[in-house]
Write a protein that holds these residues in place. Sequence first.
Motif, PDB file in Angstrom:
ATOM      1  N   ARG A 159       0.834  -1.201   0.000  1.00  0.00           N
ATOM      2  CA  ARG A 159       0.000   0.000   0.000  1.00  0.00           C
ATOM      3  C   ARG A 159       0.869   1.251   0.000  1.00  0.00           C
ATOM      4  O   ARG A 159       0.578   2.227  -0.710  1.00  0.00           O
ATOM      5  N   LEU A 160       1.934   1.225   0.777  1.00  0.00           N
ATOM      6  CA  LEU A 160       2.826   2.376   0.829  1.00  0.00           C
ATOM      7  C   LEU A 160       3.735   2.439  -0.389  1.00  0.00           C
ATOM      8  O   LEU A 160       4.105   3.517  -0.847  1.00  0.00           O
ATOM      9  N   THR A 169       1.678   4.282  -2.944  1.00  0.00           N
ATOM     10  CA  THR A 169       1.211   5.650  -2.686  1.00  0.00           C
ATOM     11  C   THR A 169       2.236   6.513  -1.956  1.00  0.00           C
ATOM     12  O   THR A 169       1.935   7.673  -1.651  1.00  0.00           O
ATOM     13  N   GLN A 193      -4.095   2.161   6.475  1.00  0.00           N
ATOM     14  CA  GLN A 193      -5.218   1.805   5.613  1.00  0.00           C
ATOM     15  C   GLN A 193      -6.055   3.036   5.266  1.00  0.00           C
ATOM     16  O   GLN A 193      -6.532   3.177   4.133  1.00  0.00           O
ATOM     17  N   TRP A 224      -4.921   6.073   5.038  1.00  0.00           N
ATOM     18  CA  TRP A 224      -4.154   6.801   4.029  1.00  0.00           C
ATOM     19  C   TRP A 224      -4.324   6.160   2.661  1.00  0.00           C
ATOM     20  O   TRP A 224      -4.549   6.851   1.664  1.00  0.00           O
ATOM     21  N   TYR A 225      -4.228   4.858   2.591  1.00  0.00           N
ATOM     22  CA  TYR A 225      -4.353   4.171   1.311  1.00  0.00           C
ATOM     23  C   TYR A 225      -5.729   4.415   0.696  1.00  0.00           C
ATOM     24  O   TYR A 225      -5.847   4.671  -0.505  1.00  0.00           O
ATOM     25  N   ASP A 226      -6.766   4.381   1.516  1.00  0.00           N
ATOM     26  CA  ASP A 226      -8.134   4.597   1.023  1.00  0.00           C
ATOM     27  C   ASP A 226      -8.282   5.991   0.417  1.00  0.00           C
ATOM     28  O   ASP A 226      -8.872   6.152  -0.663  1.00  0.00           O
TER      29      ASP A 226
END
Length: 318
Positions: free
Chosen positions: A68-69, A72, A171, A173-175
């Motif tokens: 995820r990181l 992004t 999570q 942040w990812y969203d």
Amino acid sequence: MEKKFGVVITCYPGDVHFAQASYMSVCHFLGPETRVCFIVDGDPGCLGEVLRDENVTTLTRQDVVDPRLQATGFGWGFTKMVGFWHSPFEESLYLDADAIVWGNVIEQFYKHGYDFIVDQQKSYSDAEIAFWFFAPQEIVKHYPDFDFAQFRARYACTGTFFARRGALDLQEWYDIAMLQKCDPDVFLFGGEMGPLNFLWAYGCQRELLRILSVKYQVIPVDHEDSELRQYYSPEALRANRIKPAVLHFCGKKPNIFTRSVKVASMNYFRKRYLLEKAKLSPWRAQLLMAWQDIRFVLVPWLRRGVSKVKKLLGLIPN
């Protein structure tokens, strides 16, 4: 200064000459023993003599394992996000590459017990919120309980902030990063400033984050030359009449082809780095600064100008 604290600076090869000046300002005002971590989008070798400092560490893409990181956490504006989960410090002062410490900003503004300390400049209108951060009418479609107006005086330029590692949920942040990619109408300005301000405000509204808003960031292009000369210039430094702040040179980038006081402090620390750390002679330092500014400021400016002319002439599509 406590060992759990440090300074985090992000950069890539195109702005490393600013990051070196930022590092030099930290050494000058906070002390050469201050721990600094550079998050580098690219080869960390671009930092040059900075890497000889035993108090300096680096983070790169290879240090990020969470997909995820990885997806992004790098690119214009986004590289700073890595520090929220991978910073070697429990608490840190974050600086964009084009920001420098000015005075002992730690002593004056740093407070224990907060997840974030962010800059506070003004109360933003709905139109200004939409331009700089996110479109209010669009964000509430996705987060209907978010009271954006409650924070209109607390939204901040994210070129600098104090942060506690792990304060943000990865999570979440990812969203929001995926929302930015999928719905271009929400975050009009681009970069991380809108999503990050939303996360700060929404977390504060839900009482998940403790945030202190303090006016400590000075953006030189927004200030009068007389004020800058009085408190935020090499002249003020020599006269010992500085006001502690973080100077953030966003917008038009500093270069040595102007004598404007609006860029003098950045150029001052750029040259000090080349003289004191890189051990260049004064004339070689001046030539290198000129080359850096031609390559990273003037050439991109000319390319953008040529592109605009071609669009006006219909030679390339808008």
